[in-house]
Write a protein that holds these residues in place. Structure first.
Motif, PDB file in Angstrom:
ATOM      1  N   SER A  32       0.678  14.203   1.899  1.00 52.21           N
ATOM      2  CA  SER A  32      -0.202  13.054   2.137  1.00 52.21           C
ATOM      3  C   SER A  32      -0.231  12.798   3.639  1.00 52.21           C
ATOM      4  N   GLN A  33      -1.248  12.062   4.078  1.00 53.39           N
ATOM      5  CA  GLN A  33      -1.333  11.654   5.495  1.00 53.39           C
ATOM      6  C   GLN A  33      -1.009  10.173   5.614  1.00 53.39           C
ATOM      7  N   ASN A  34      -0.593   9.574   4.512  1.00 49.38           N
ATOM      8  CA  ASN A  34      -0.485   8.124   4.447  1.00 49.38           C
ATOM      9  C   ASN A  34       0.932   7.635   4.815  1.00 49.38           C
ATOM     10  N   PRO A  35       1.104   7.016   5.995  1.00 48.44           N
ATOM     11  CA  PRO A  35       2.439   6.565   6.415  1.00 48.44           C
ATOM     12  C   PRO A  35       3.009   5.509   5.465  1.00 48.44           C
ATOM     13  N   GLY A  36       2.142   4.737   4.800  1.00 43.47           N
ATOM     14  CA  GLY A  36       2.607   3.727   3.839  1.00 43.47           C
ATOM     15  C   GLY A  36       3.330   4.383   2.671  1.00 43.47           C
ATOM     16  N   LYS A  37       2.776   5.521   2.211  1.00 42.75           N
ATOM     17  CA  LYS A  37       3.416   6.241   1.107  1.00 42.75           C
ATOM     18  C   LYS A  37       4.759   6.817   1.544  1.00 42.75           C
ATOM     19  N   LEU A  38       4.824   7.287   2.817  1.00 45.01           N
ATOM     20  CA  LEU A  38       6.086   7.848   3.328  1.00 45.01           C
ATOM     21  C   LEU A  38       7.157   6.760   3.373  1.00 45.01           C
ATOM     22  N   LYS A  39       6.754   5.570   3.784  1.00 51.55           N
ATOM     23  CA  LYS A  39       7.691   4.443   3.856  1.00 51.55           C
ATOM     24  C   LYS A  39       8.247   4.149   2.453  1.00 51.55           C
ATOM     25  N   GLU A  40       7.330   4.114   1.475  1.00 51.03           N
ATOM     26  CA  GLU A  40       7.718   3.862   0.084  1.00 51.03           C
ATOM     27  C   GLU A  40       8.706   4.923  -0.395  1.00 51.03           C
ATOM     28  N   LEU A  41       8.401   6.175  -0.068  1.00 51.03           N
ATOM     29  CA  LEU A  41       9.246   7.298  -0.512  1.00 51.03           C
ATOM     30  C   LEU A  41      10.630   7.235   0.135  1.00 51.03           C
ATOM     31  N   LYS A  42      10.661   6.779   1.395  1.00 55.16           N
ATOM     32  CA  LYS A  42      11.957   6.678   2.083  1.00 55.16           C
ATOM     33  C   LYS A  42      12.851   5.654   1.382  1.00 55.16           C
ATOM     34  N   ILE A  43      12.234   4.603   0.866  1.00 53.00           N
ATOM     35  CA  ILE A  43      13.017   3.598   0.132  1.00 53.00           C
ATOM     36  C   ILE A  43      13.505   4.199  -1.186  1.00 53.00           C
ATOM     37  N   LEU A  44      12.605   4.922  -1.879  1.00 48.92           N
ATOM     38  CA  LEU A  44      12.949   5.430  -3.207  1.00 48.92           C
ATOM     39  C   LEU A  44      13.954   6.589  -3.161  1.00 48.92           C
ATOM     40  N   LEU A  45      13.907   7.404  -2.086  1.00 50.24           N
ATOM     41  CA  LEU A  45      14.817   8.565  -2.011  1.00 50.24           C
ATOM     42  C   LEU A  45      15.879   8.383  -0.924  1.00 50.24           C
ATOM     43  N   GLY A  46      15.945   7.145  -0.379  1.00 54.23           N
ATOM     44  CA  GLY A  46      16.807   6.882   0.777  1.00 54.23           C
ATOM     45  C   GLY A  46      18.276   7.199   0.559  1.00 54.23           C
ATOM     46  N   HIS A  47      18.736   7.174  -0.703  1.00 57.70           N
ATOM     47  CA  HIS A  47      20.156   7.409  -0.970  1.00 57.70           C
ATOM     48  C   HIS A  47      20.492   8.908  -0.986  1.00 57.70           C
ATOM     49  N   LEU A  48      19.474   9.756  -0.848  1.00 63.19           N
ATOM     50  CA  LEU A  48      19.736  11.202  -0.861  1.00 63.19           C
ATOM     51  C   LEU A  48      19.654  11.766   0.561  1.00 63.19           C
ATOM     52  N   PRO A  49      20.474  12.780   0.868  1.00 63.88           N
ATOM     53  CA  PRO A  49      20.437  13.361   2.217  1.00 63.88           C
ATOM     54  C   PRO A  49      19.233  14.293   2.394  1.00 63.88           C
ATOM     55  N   ILE A  50      18.062  13.689   2.407  1.00 60.73           N
ATOM     56  CA  ILE A  50      16.827  14.459   2.503  1.00 60.73           C
ATOM     57  C   ILE A  50      16.046  13.985   3.731  1.00 60.73           C
ATOM     58  N   GLU A  51      15.549  14.964   4.501  1.00 58.93           N
ATOM     59  CA  GLU A  51      14.717  14.623   5.658  1.00 58.93           C
ATOM     60  C   GLU A  51      13.257  14.639   5.213  1.00 58.93           C
ATOM     61  N   LEU A  52      12.620  13.473   5.276  1.00 61.33           N
ATOM     62  CA  LEU A  52      11.243  13.374   4.765  1.00 61.33           C
ATOM     63  C   LEU A  52      10.220  13.424   5.892  1.00 61.33           C
ATOM     64  N   ALA A  53       9.088  14.078   5.615  1.00 64.74           N
ATOM     65  CA  ALA A  53       8.032  14.152   6.631  1.00 64.74           C
ATOM     66  C   ALA A  53       6.666  14.133   5.965  1.00 64.74           C
ATOM     67  N   LEU A  54       5.658  13.709   6.722  1.00 67.58           N
ATOM     68  CA  LEU A  54       4.282  13.757   6.218  1.00 67.58           C
ATOM     69  C   LEU A  54       3.704  15.159   6.405  1.00 67.58           C
ATOM     70  N   ALA A  55       2.654  15.465   5.671  1.00 68.43           N
ATOM     71  CA  ALA A  55       1.965  16.749   5.818  1.00 68.43           C
ATOM     72  C   ALA A  55       1.307  16.814   7.200  1.00 68.43           C
ATOM     73  N   PRO A  56       1.013  18.041   7.685  1.00 65.11           N
ATOM     74  CA  PRO A  56       0.378  18.169   8.999  1.00 65.11           C
ATOM     75  C   PRO A  56      -0.982  17.475   9.057  1.00 65.11           C
ATOM     76  N   LYS A  57      -1.448  17.212  10.276  1.00 62.67           N
ATOM     77  CA  LYS A  57      -2.697  16.438  10.483  1.00 62.67           C
ATOM     78  C   LYS A  57      -3.914  17.057   9.805  1.00 62.67           C
ATOM     79  N   ASP A  58      -3.965  18.392   9.770  1.00 61.88           N
ATOM     80  CA  ASP A  58      -5.150  19.036   9.196  1.00 61.88           C
ATOM     81  C   ASP A  58      -5.015  19.262   7.682  1.00 61.88           C
ATOM     82  N   PHE A  59      -4.042  18.613   7.058  1.00 53.93           N
ATOM     83  CA  PHE A  59      -3.880  18.713   5.598  1.00 53.93           C
ATOM     84  C   PHE A  59      -5.008  17.935   4.916  1.00 53.93           C
ATOM     85  N   ASP A  60      -5.865  18.632   4.170  1.00 53.11           N
ATOM     86  CA  ASP A  60      -6.988  17.932   3.531  1.00 53.11           C
ATOM     87  C   ASP A  60      -7.518  18.720   2.324  1.00 53.11           C
ATOM     88  N   PRO A  61      -6.667  18.996   1.340  1.00 48.39           N
ATOM     89  CA  PRO A  61      -7.135  19.812   0.213  1.00 48.39           C
ATOM     90  C   PRO A  61      -8.139  19.053  -0.655  1.00 48.39           C
TER      91      PRO A  61
END
Ligand code: IMP
Length: 197
Positions: free
Chosen positions: A7-36
């Protein structure tokens, strides 16, 4: 472990960080040209298209969700077409739905949010799930939080609409929260047992 949110949506990334925050996972958004193009007929098909594309572009494990609202009196539509129910804004779409539901009695106003989630690497789907949030469509707009159909959706496990409850409460009860919590459990058991996180 790295996990790309398809996704390109920073709001969704924020939500995901809260939901998966207890796991040692590095989260990132898709690249800028991601548009399937979301050409699937189902939530799962669209989530798979997005997760596979993000994994192909980044070479990393990727996760995607696709969601919508389903209303019994509308033949369980608009479903995968929820964002395209009509032209215009979320407000226009809510107005159209309220109008179409005007003569539907209270006992026939059942509705549910659906969230499909797919985890993929560049070759295959590793995990998928679908979660629901059951409720009813009310007859007016109530509440300022949330987005989309939230002001007219009254979840069965709440006494207020999904736009009146706090974002924190929505993040505990929603279709998306349930799907991502299931993903968190899957990642936690699978990768811990393989000592990869
Ligand atoms: P997507 O998953 O971002 O493609 O969402 C599809 C559409 O479903 C959104 O644009 C909304 O119209 C609707 N929708 C999905 N989840 C929610 C929600 O939690 N609240 C309100 N509307 C939602």
């Amino acid at each position: 472990m790295k996990l790309v949110l398809a996704s390109q949506n920073p709001g969704k990334l924020k939500e995901l960080k809260i939901l998966l925050g207890h796991l040692p996972i590095e989260l990132a958004l898709a690249p800028k040209d991601f548009d399937p193009e979301e050409t699937g007929d189902t939530y799962l098909a669209n989530a798979e298209i997005k997760a596979r594309e993000a994994a192909r572009m980044t070479g990393e494990l990727s996760v995607s969700d696709d969601s919508g609202i389903e209303v019994e009196a509308l033949g369980w539509g608009p479903g995968v077409r929820s964002a395209r129910y009509c032209e215009g804004s979320d407000l226009d779409r809510r107005h159209k739905m309220l109008l179409e539901m005007e003569n539907v009695p209270d006992e026939k106003r059942n509705a549910r949010y659906v969230c499909a989630l797919v985890l993929a690497d560049k070759d295959k789907v590793i995990y998928s799930t679908e979660a629901y949030w059951q409720g009813k469509l009310i007859r007016e707009e109530l509440g300022e939080h949330g987005f989309g159909y939230d002001p007219i959706f009254m979840p069965n496990d709440c006494t207020m609409t999904s736009a009146q409850i706090t974002p924190e409460e929505k993040n505990q009860k929603s279709h998306r929260a349930k799907a991502f919590n299931e993903l968190a459990q899957f990642l936690s058991s699978k990768y811990k047992s393989e000592s990869r996180i």
